[in-house]
Design a protein around this motif. Structure first.
Motif, PDB file in Angstrom:
ATOM      1  N   ARG A   9     -81.867 -12.330  28.208  1.00 49.99           N
ATOM      2  CA  ARG A   9     -83.128 -11.657  28.510  1.00 49.99           C
ATOM      3  C   ARG A   9     -83.695 -12.242  29.799  1.00 49.99           C
ATOM      4  O   ARG A   9     -83.895 -13.439  29.929  1.00 49.99           O
ATOM      5  CB  ARG A   9     -84.123 -11.845  27.378  1.00 49.99           C
ATOM      6  N   LYS A  10     -83.943 -11.348  30.765  1.00 51.08           N
ATOM      7  CA  LYS A  10     -84.483 -11.760  32.056  1.00 51.08           C
ATOM      8  C   LYS A  10     -85.856 -11.113  32.244  1.00 51.08           C
ATOM      9  O   LYS A  10     -86.007  -9.893  32.101  1.00 51.08           O
ATOM     10  CB  LYS A  10     -83.546 -11.349  33.198  1.00 51.08           C
ATOM     11  N   THR A  11     -86.863 -11.944  32.602  1.00 49.45           N
ATOM     12  CA  THR A  11     -88.224 -11.452  32.812  1.00 49.45           C
ATOM     13  C   THR A  11     -88.645 -11.730  34.251  1.00 49.45           C
ATOM     14  O   THR A  11     -88.486 -12.851  34.745  1.00 49.45           O
ATOM     15  CB  THR A  11     -89.211 -12.126  31.844  1.00 49.45           C
ATOM     16  N   ILE A  12     -89.180 -10.705  34.908  1.00 51.73           N
ATOM     17  CA  ILE A  12     -89.552 -10.809  36.319  1.00 51.73           C
ATOM     18  C   ILE A  12     -90.996 -10.362  36.482  1.00 51.73           C
ATOM     19  O   ILE A  12     -91.386  -9.278  36.030  1.00 51.73           O
ATOM     20  CB  ILE A  12     -88.660  -9.917  37.198  1.00 51.73           C
TER      21      ILE A  12
ATOM     22  N   PRO B 279     -97.768  -6.191  36.753  1.00 47.65           N
ATOM     23  CA  PRO B 279     -96.561  -5.648  36.109  1.00 47.65           C
ATOM     24  C   PRO B 279     -95.549  -6.762  35.839  1.00 47.65           C
ATOM     25  O   PRO B 279     -95.383  -7.690  36.631  1.00 47.65           O
ATOM     26  CB  PRO B 279     -96.038  -4.640  37.120  1.00 47.65           C
ATOM     27  N   LYS B 280     -94.846  -6.632  34.717  1.00 46.06           N
ATOM     28  CA  LYS B 280     -93.824  -7.606  34.355  1.00 46.06           C
ATOM     29  C   LYS B 280     -92.647  -6.853  33.726  1.00 46.06           C
ATOM     30  O   LYS B 280     -92.828  -6.100  32.759  1.00 46.06           O
ATOM     31  CB  LYS B 280     -94.382  -8.631  33.378  1.00 46.06           C
ATOM     32  N   LEU B 281     -91.444  -7.062  34.304  1.00 48.25           N
ATOM     33  CA  LEU B 281     -90.244  -6.370  33.837  1.00 48.25           C
ATOM     34  C   LEU B 281     -89.406  -7.319  32.976  1.00 48.25           C
ATOM     35  O   LEU B 281     -89.127  -8.445  33.381  1.00 48.25           O
ATOM     36  CB  LEU B 281     -89.404  -5.885  35.024  1.00 48.25           C
TER      37      LEU B 281
ATOM     38  N   GLU C 141     -96.943  -0.349  28.020  1.00 48.92           N
ATOM     39  CA  GLU C 141     -95.514  -0.711  28.116  1.00 48.92           C
ATOM     40  C   GLU C 141     -94.665   0.555  28.166  1.00 48.92           C
ATOM     41  O   GLU C 141     -94.852   1.475  27.368  1.00 48.92           O
ATOM     42  CB  GLU C 141     -95.074  -1.574  26.928  1.00 48.92           C
ATOM     43  N   SER C 142     -93.726   0.590  29.105  1.00 40.69           N
ATOM     44  CA  SER C 142     -92.742   1.676  29.188  1.00 40.69           C
ATOM     45  C   SER C 142     -91.364   1.079  28.916  1.00 40.69           C
ATOM     46  O   SER C 142     -91.031   0.008  29.437  1.00 40.69           O
ATOM     47  CB  SER C 142     -92.770   2.335  30.573  1.00 40.69           C
ATOM     48  N   VAL C 143     -90.578   1.771  28.095  1.00 40.44           N
ATOM     49  CA  VAL C 143     -89.296   1.236  27.637  1.00 40.44           C
ATOM     50  C   VAL C 143     -88.200   2.272  27.863  1.00 40.44           C
ATOM     51  O   VAL C 143     -88.426   3.481  27.705  1.00 40.44           O
ATOM     52  CB  VAL C 143     -89.356   0.869  26.141  1.00 40.44           C
ATOM     53  N   THR C 144     -87.003   1.789  28.211  1.00 40.89           N
ATOM     54  CA  THR C 144     -85.838   2.666  28.334  1.00 40.89           C
ATOM     55  C   THR C 144     -84.589   1.875  27.984  1.00 40.89           C
ATOM     56  O   THR C 144     -84.594   0.636  27.978  1.00 40.89           O
ATOM     57  CB  THR C 144     -85.715   3.244  29.753  1.00 40.89           C
TER      58      THR C 144
ATOM     59  N   SER D  85     -87.938  -3.025  29.655  1.00 38.30           N
ATOM     60  CA  SER D  85     -89.337  -2.705  29.344  1.00 38.30           C
ATOM     61  C   SER D  85     -90.227  -3.235  30.470  1.00 38.30           C
ATOM     62  O   SER D  85     -89.966  -4.302  31.017  1.00 38.30           O
ATOM     63  CB  SER D  85     -89.745  -3.316  28.001  1.00 38.30           C
ATOM     64  N   LEU D  86     -91.256  -2.469  30.811  1.00 39.92           N
ATOM     65  CA  LEU D  86     -92.164  -2.857  31.889  1.00 39.92           C
ATOM     66  C   LEU D  86     -93.598  -2.768  31.369  1.00 39.92           C
ATOM     67  O   LEU D  86     -94.053  -1.697  30.948  1.00 39.92           O
ATOM     68  CB  LEU D  86     -91.967  -1.958  33.110  1.00 39.92           C
ATOM     69  N   THR D  87     -94.286  -3.913  31.352  1.00 43.40           N
ATOM     70  CA  THR D  87     -95.697  -3.952  30.943  1.00 43.40           C
ATOM     71  C   THR D  87     -96.581  -4.030  32.183  1.00 43.40           C
ATOM     72  O   THR D  87     -96.208  -4.652  33.183  1.00 43.40           O
ATOM     73  CB  THR D  87     -95.965  -5.156  30.027  1.00 43.40           C
ATOM     74  N   TYR D  88     -97.779  -3.413  32.101  1.00 46.11           N
ATOM     75  CA  TYR D  88     -98.662  -3.355  33.268  1.00 46.11           C
ATOM     76  C   TYR D  88    -100.082  -3.051  32.802  1.00 46.11           C
ATOM     77  O   TYR D  88    -100.311  -2.637  31.648  1.00 46.11           O
ATOM     78  CB  TYR D  88     -98.186  -2.280  34.253  1.00 46.11           C
ATOM     79  N   GLN D  89    -101.039  -3.197  33.725  1.00 47.46           N
ATOM     80  CA  GLN D  89    -102.461  -2.941  33.439  1.00 47.46           C
ATOM     81  C   GLN D  89    -102.995  -1.992  34.508  1.00 47.46           C
ATOM     82  O   GLN D  89    -103.086  -2.348  35.680  1.00 47.46           O
ATOM     83  CB  GLN D  89    -103.249  -4.255  33.456  1.00 47.46           C
ATOM     84  N   PRO D  90    -103.295  -0.740  34.127  1.00 45.39           N
ATOM     85  CA  PRO D  90    -103.852   0.186  35.127  1.00 45.39           C
ATOM     86  C   PRO D  90    -105.195  -0.341  35.650  1.00 45.39           C
ATOM     87  O   PRO D  90    -105.958  -0.993  34.933  1.00 45.39           O
ATOM     88  CB  PRO D  90    -104.033   1.493  34.342  1.00 45.39           C
TER      89      PRO D  90
END
Length: 565
Positions: free
Chosen positions: A96-99, A67-69, A144-147, A131-136
């Protein structure tokens, strides 16, 4: 045989499709499984610290890997930083901050906080995005989920105003004063003031000096700091033409100007109105003040080809503001029944014989009342009229009456507003604080752009405490000129009664020096109030005396208690 082969191929294709559909159903994944939301403040002040809380939760049955936020602070944010020790990437974009996060297991919920300070004008909307990207697990694709979250800048605690006349004659010099003062408890840097002039404005000079005649670099501005810009130029135009001045106050960020406050003022071009048949106090278009002595001069000129003989000139006065008992004239007779003054040829030589192109004059004096009973008609209350009858000629003149504006400036040590401290009597080298109260009274007309100004002596400082709070954005102190300016705004009234009390209290501090020992020095200079009378278009003013350490309005302070020790 061919038919059997064809049937076999069809059955095989159907089986493969069913198997593929079953496999898709088994491995499909809904992005709704990961819930992400942002929590924060919906209403903020300019540059106020705001903490966004990003909350995410795995509502599914599979763990989410890699996961990456990514969090994007609103445009033009003054600051954008992650709270805590998470690793930050994307240094090229400071907003823009990426974690990189740890694996998110089923049912797991976590939060991350981002701190920001927002910039913009009042009622600007500022949108933060996460936004949060991830791999099930067991799936190759990434999801990707965005809010987003929206905040509104409801308040910009900066005093910013311009002082400019609303009317001016074409070709005349015009002076524009722009005051700014910060009430924000956070330093603002890279500030600028930008002026946009109307057509036919000829820039002459500015103090401080301007870049390309339109830009001023303010630089750093801390809380309770401010300044002033003065622009001078000439303005041309047609009569009744509106000329628009626009002054903007903002901050530069990476070559982009972010607007914080903007003021737009119109100046109307007027023509000088001179009428040679009459002047009041040496002015053909005089606007009077309550309680004033008026000197009327009536000129009459023979513009014909034949001489005029044995004429009478009658002046009839109309207006509630006149004090008819005060009329004085050397060559006329006053008739109280119809409030008229009669000048005849027996006492005025130029009325006895007036040759072609000759000019004569009669005069009288009359006072205006300071207060008078109001009627329903504004014209009866605030216009003084006189009608002139000379042989077959008829003329009528109307002159407006200004409002009467008063300022009361008082100083206290004992008060219930702030609570003061320090030695009484004041001592050399030690700080004593005082409370200054300004009270405004407007007796007649509506006033626009009302301002109160005073100067602080040396060794006296503006503390910054202000009451009531709603006035905090209207008062500013310029440390260079040592001038305090209260931008009151408009004051209305009805039937001569002020609709609202306009009072303000602020705190100052005084540290006497050795040279002041044994004296009673001033702690605040003479107060001056001014405002543009909406009815007359004239700037009226009033004054209140300076205050020294004896504090004449504070009954707890004696004359001796004001002498520096």
């Amino acid at each position: 045989m061919k038919k059997a082969i064809i049937i076999f191929i069809i059955i095989l294709a159907l089986s493969a499709g069913i198997a593929g559909f079953y496999h898709y159903q088994k491995n499909s994944y809904s992005k709704e499984t990961l819930k992400i939301e942002i929590l924060g403040m919906k209403e903020v002040d300019l540059a106020q610290k705001i903490v966004y809380t990003v909350k995410y939760k795995n509502n599914g049955n599979a763990r989410l890997e890699n996961p990456k936020l990514t969090f994007e602070c609103p445009d033009n944010s003054l600051k954008c930083s992650i709270v805590g020790e998470e690793e930050s990437e994307g240094q090229g974009n400071l907003l823009r901050k990426t974690i990189s996060l740890l694996t998110i297991y089923p049912g797991e919920e976590k939060t991350i906080q981002i701190e920001a300070r927002l910039l913009g004008s009042e009622n600007d909307t500022k949108v933060a995005r996460a936004s949060l990207t991830y791999q099930p697990k067991d799936l190759k694709g990434y999801y990707e989920s965005v809010t987003t979250f929206t905040s509104v800048i409801k308040k910009v605690p900066i005093t910013f105003g311009i002082d400019i006349p609303s009317k001016i004659e074409s070709g005349k010099e015009i002076s524009i004063l722009s005051n700014y003062f910060s009430h924000i408890n956070y330093p603002l840097s890279n500030l600028s003031v930008i002026a946009e002039y109307p057509s036919d404005f000829n820039f002459l000079e500015a103090n401080p000096l301007a870049l390309e005649k339109t830009n001023w670099d303010i630089g750093l501005l801390n809380e309770n700091q401010g300044g002033r810009i003065e622009i001078k130029g000439t303005l041309n135009g047609e009569v009744k033409e509106q000329k628009i001045f626009k002054i903007r106050f903002g901050i530069w960020q990476e070559g982009e100007f972010t607007l914080l406050k903007e003021i737009v003022k119109a100046v109307e071009i007027v023509s000088p109105s001179l009428y040679i048949s009459q002047s009041i106090n040496n002015n053909p278009k005089y606007i009077a003040d309550p309680g004033e002595l008026l000197h009327y001069e009536i000129f009459f000129k023979n513009i014909g080809e034949q001489a005029q003989e044995n004429m009478f000139l009658v002046v009839k006065l109309e207006g509630n503001a006149f004090d008819y008992q005060s009329i004085r004239t050397d060559s006329g007779n006053f008739a109280s029944g119809d409030n008229s003054i009669i000048f005849d040829w027996r006492r005025v030589p130029m009325l006895r014989f007036l040759d072609a192109q000759e000019e004569g004059k009669v005069e009288f004096w009359i006072e205006l009342k300071k207060e008078w009973e109001m009627t329903q008609s504004q014209e009866d209350n605030f216009i003084i009229r006189n009608k002139i009858y000379l042989s077959q000629a008829r003329e009528e003149f109307a002159n407006k009456v200004n409002s009467m504006l008063n300022l009361s400036q008082k100083g206290y040590f004992e008060d219930e507003v702030f609570g003061n401290s320090g030695p009484i009597p004041p001592k050399v080298g030690q700080k004593t604080t005082y409370t200054i109260i300004w009270q405004i009274k407007n007796h007649y007309n509506i006033l626009k752009n009302v301002k109160v100004k005073t100067l602080l002596p040396q060794n006296v400082e503006f503390v910054g405490s202000i009451f009531p709070e709603q006035e905090i954005e209207k008062i500013a102190f310029d440390p260079v000129s040592r001038e305090i300016v209260w931008d009151v705004g408009d004051i209305e009234n009805k039937d001569g009664v002020v609709l609202q009390n306009r009072n303000i209290a602020f705190q100052i501090s005084f540290i006497p020096n050795e040279a002041q020992r044994g004296t009673k020095p001033e702690i605040i200079g003479k107060g001056r109030i001014s405002g543009e009378d909406e009815w007359t278009g004239i700037v009226v003013d009033g004054f209140s005396p300076a205050i020294n350490t004896t504090l004449p309005d504070d009954r707890t302070i004696s004359e001796e208690a004001g002498i520096i020790q």
